[in-house]
Enzyme design. Structure first.
Site, PDB file in Angstrom:
ATOM      1  N   TYR A   1       1.800  75.134  12.779  1.00 55.01           N
ATOM      2  CA  TYR A   1       3.127  75.200  13.708  1.00 55.01           C
ATOM      3  C   TYR A   1       4.109  74.423  12.633  1.00 55.01           C
ATOM      4  O   TYR A   1       5.047  75.131  11.806  1.00 55.01           O
ATOM      5  CB  TYR A   1       3.498  74.700  14.837  1.00 55.01           C
ATOM      6  CG  TYR A   1       2.285  75.355  15.807  1.00 55.01           C
ATOM      7  CD1 TYR A   1       2.572  76.681  15.934  1.00 55.01           C
ATOM      8  CD2 TYR A   1       1.312  74.851  16.490  1.00 55.01           C
ATOM      9  CE1 TYR A   1       1.683  77.373  16.767  1.00 55.01           C
ATOM     10  CE2 TYR A   1       0.318  75.533  17.354  1.00 55.01           C
ATOM     11  CZ  TYR A   1       0.631  76.745  17.598  1.00 55.01           C
ATOM     12  OH  TYR A   1       0.012  77.496  18.286  1.00 55.01           O
TER      13      TYR A   1
ATOM     14  N   HIS B   1       6.094  76.734  20.261  1.00 49.13           N
ATOM     15  CA  HIS B   1       4.699  76.963  20.536  1.00 49.13           C
ATOM     16  C   HIS B   1       3.873  75.501  20.193  1.00 49.13           C
ATOM     17  O   HIS B   1       2.772  75.223  20.378  1.00 49.13           O
ATOM     18  CB  HIS B   1       4.113  78.023  19.562  1.00 49.13           C
ATOM     19  CG  HIS B   1       2.786  78.639  20.172  1.00 49.13           C
ATOM     20  ND1 HIS B   1       1.768  77.916  20.809  1.00 49.13           N
ATOM     21  CD2 HIS B   1       2.474  80.160  20.366  1.00 49.13           C
ATOM     22  CE1 HIS B   1       0.992  78.867  21.277  1.00 49.13           C
ATOM     23  NE2 HIS B   1       1.284  79.977  20.915  1.00 49.13           N
TER      24      HIS B   1
ATOM     25  N   PRO C   1       6.389  82.645  21.589  1.00 52.99           N
ATOM     26  CA  PRO C   1       6.351  83.823  22.601  1.00 52.99           C
ATOM     27  C   PRO C   1       7.488  83.798  23.326  1.00 52.99           C
ATOM     28  O   PRO C   1       8.102  82.971  23.652  1.00 52.99           O
ATOM     29  CB  PRO C   1       4.965  83.584  23.102  1.00 52.99           C
ATOM     30  CG  PRO C   1       4.266  82.326  22.240  1.00 52.99           C
ATOM     31  CD  PRO C   1       5.394  81.449  21.896  1.00 52.99           C
TER      32      PRO C   1
ATOM     33  N   SER D   1      -3.682  88.183  23.042  1.00 59.67           N
ATOM     34  CA  SER D   1      -4.079  86.967  23.925  1.00 59.67           C
ATOM     35  C   SER D   1      -4.037  87.295  25.270  1.00 59.67           C
ATOM     36  O   SER D   1      -3.136  88.404  25.636  1.00 59.67           O
ATOM     37  CB  SER D   1      -3.172  85.860  23.493  1.00 59.67           C
ATOM     38  OG  SER D   1      -3.353  84.706  24.556  1.00 59.67           O
TER      39      SER D   1
END
Length: 625
Positions: A112, A345, A125, A553
């Site tokens: 990240y 995230h 997301p 996912s």
């Protein structure tokens, strides 16, 4: 879209059971959270030889024979007695003894904070809720107020450390991520970003309406949270105070490439007023984005357009500037009933976010409470920005780049309505493994080859655990998909083997025995000890192993929602799914600039694969699956 440890043997769990996490209530005991955390095991370092063997096995379905031969030689060299692999392994084991979690700090940096592409689409997301039954400003404000009250209700459990501990297969899970999602924010840097958390002091939320930002205090002077009625009054005030629309959308700067935003952030922060406004956003509990209505679309396309709003806001002409994408949690409420969330995230994975949202949505459905006695409330504070010509230029560049990205993303949200978890469960199969094999079959039918596939596995059985990779493409899945459309091949046994292989890998991953994070850890040790990077990492096979054309996912929830994220490779797909009992929500993404990918085609192929696999099951009722 890309939110476990003890070495004692876990019962062989189906993925459905793994996700059917049981919360266990706890009494209010100060410091209970820390006591719980200390009782969790640390993340293990798998044996070197085991990882090397599993790495070669994982490459079999995606490499050519000659490539595999070369890789076998490099791996043999890497793991030989007294070699570099053993040296790195020893250092990693030492790190594991001296840290709470040998992986988590590295992972947050590598995955990240060092990642420089925009967080929009590439990292953060979105989550699409079912369409709510309002279609005007009044309904929007009322729902936003109730949802906010629901989040504050959840926050009380976090603040009091009374959040129910979750269990998986009888083992307690790390609850740390729940304590990181509220009151935190990512901060852009010139080369590396950082994350701040203000959980101890945060008393306000940020509200964005017509690209204008407001700090809204959400606690009364006696420390009680504002009720939905009080929040309604405050949100009405904010909407009345931000009717003008010719405002510079400062929030769009957060959609930029991180290096560009890092530079723009320095420019923006030179001014004291700007600095104070940005600080108020960063310190807030979360951001509430009150969006205008979206363009009219057919019912069939509504969910896909909603997903676009949640992921990036639709471009500068729509709502991309009505956001602060660095904020860990943003709730997005459209005037037309389109609602959802976006989350940055770095601090957490999907499940804690979904648990929070499930709670808040359930809260909105409670009957109205008795009228709140009205006490005078302080006016929400408008956050002002002084826009210099330099900042104006940064905003224009951000708009241009965001619009290109918005046009490039191809997003398809579908509801597979023929069946849900019920069918695989009736045949004693893991629903997740069943869906993953359908994805493998769909991809193979479209491209006549297998590809590296990423599925997120939770490591929350361990202290500060994040994720590892379930590699869904296996030799067993390859044998299954290659045989499926060949009438001469027996398929049921192959399907059973493929599903079991996936279930087995899942079990390995959640118990800290998968390969990807271990290999990353060994590489990070080499970097930290200033050793030359071992050849297995410069081998083309390693690059192929990490080139995930399917990034997937499963994010289950009580609410009938679906999470969505962008592809992780330019020629790949992002696939997120929520298996409900009798249907499955899918969000499939790809990039329009890649001529080989098409989100709608893959979604259609997945539907066909699921139906064909069910037919196969029903034709073989005695199969011991």
């Amino acid at each position: 879209f890309w939110n476990f440890k003890s070495r004692t043997t876990l019962r062989f769990l189906t993925w459905f059971e793994l996700l059917n996490i049981r919360p266990v209530s706890a009494a209010r005991v100060s410091g209970r959270y820390l006591t719980h955390q200390k009782g969790l095991p640390g993340l293990p370092v798998p044996p070197l030889q085991q990882t090397c063997e599993r790495y070669v096995r994982a490459l079999e379905p995606i490499l050519e024979v000659d490539e595999l031969k070369q890789t076998r030689e490099l791996v043999a060299e890497f793991q030989k007695a007294g070699g570099v692999g053993e040296r790195l392994q020893r250092s990693l084991e030492k790190r594991a003894q001296n840290t709470e979690n040998w992986l988590s700090e590295w992972w947050v940096l590598v995955a990240y904070l060092d990642y420089r592409l925009p967080v929009v689409v590439h990292s953060s997301p979105g989550l699409v809720l079912p369409r709510m039954n309002f279609s005007d400003k009044q309904g929007q404000i009322r729902f936003a107020a109730k949802l906010t009250a629901g989040v504050l209700d959840f926050k009380t459990m976090i603040d009091n450390e009374t959040l129910p501990v979750e269990y998986l297969g009888g083992k307690p899970l790390c609850m740390n991520q729940y304590y990181e999602v509220l009151s935190s924010c990512r901060i852009p840097g010139l080369k590396r970003d950082s994350v701040v958390n203000h959980a101890k002091t945060s008393k306000h939320i940020t509200v964005v309406h017509n690209f204008q930002f407001f700090a809204l205090e959400v606690y009364n002077s006696d420390g009680t949270p504002l009720t939905a009625d009080q929040l309604c009054i405050q949100l009405e005030r904010i909407c009345s105070a931000s009717l003008q629309t010719n405002v510079e959308p400062v929030g769009i700067l957060t959609t930029q490439h991180r290096d560009s935003w890092g530079k723009a952030y320095v420019n923006l922060s030179k001014d004291k007023t700007n600095r104070e406004s940005v600080s108020a956003i960063q310190r807030s509990i979360f951001t509430l984005c009150l969006d205008g209505a979206m363009p009219q679309v057919s019912d069939e396309m509504l969910r896909s357009c909603a997903a676009v709003q949640m992921l990036h806001g639709g471009g500068s002409q729509w709502n991309s500037g009505n956001r602060w994408f660095d904020k860990t949690l943003q709730f997005i409420i459209g005037e037309d009933g389109v609602c959802g969330a976006n989350y940055e995230h770095a601090p957490a994975e999907g499940p804690p976010i979904v648990a929070l949202i499930d709670h808040a949505v359930e809260y909105t459905r409670k009957p109205e409470m008795a009228q709140t006695p009205m006490v005078p409330l302080p006016m929400p504070q408008k956050l002002h920005f002084n826009i210099t010509p330099e900042i104006k230029k940064d905003i224009e560049e951000a708009k241009h780049a965001m619009n290109i990205l918005a046009q490039d993303l191809d997003m398809m949200v579908t509801v597979f309505g023929h069946f849900g978890k019920n069918v695989p469960k009736a045949h004693k199969m893991s629903p997740d493994a069943f869906i993953q094999m359908a994805l493998q079959l769909a991809y193979y039918r479209m491209y006549q080859r297998c590809c590296a596939t990423y599925e997120s596995a939770s490591l929350r059985m361990f202290r500060l655990g994040r994720t590892d990779t379930i590699r869904s493409a296996s030799s067993a899945s390859a044998a299954f998909v290659r045989a499926f459309d060949d009438p001469s091949k027996p398929k049921v046994d192959l399907m059973e083997k493929a599903v079991n292989a996936h279930r087995s890998y899942t079990n390995m991953a959640i118990t800290g025995q998968a390969i990807d994070r271990h290999l990353l850890g060994l590489k990070m040790v080499a970097v930290e000890e200033k050793l030359s990077i071992p050849d297995i990492y410069t081998d083309t096979a390693y690059a192929k192993a990490l080139h995930y054309k399917l990034s997937t996912s499963q994010v289950p929830s009580k609410t009938d929602c679906v999470m969505c994220f962008g592809p992780v490779s330019s020629d790949g797909y992002g696939v997120c799914y929520n298996p409900m009992n009798d249907h499955i929500n899918f969000a499939v993404s790809s990039f329009n600039t890649c001529k080989e990918t098409n989100a709608a085609h893959l979604a259609q192929a997945v539907e066909g694969a699921l139906l064909d696999m069910r037919t196969l099951l029903e034709q073989t009722p005695k199969a011991k699956l």
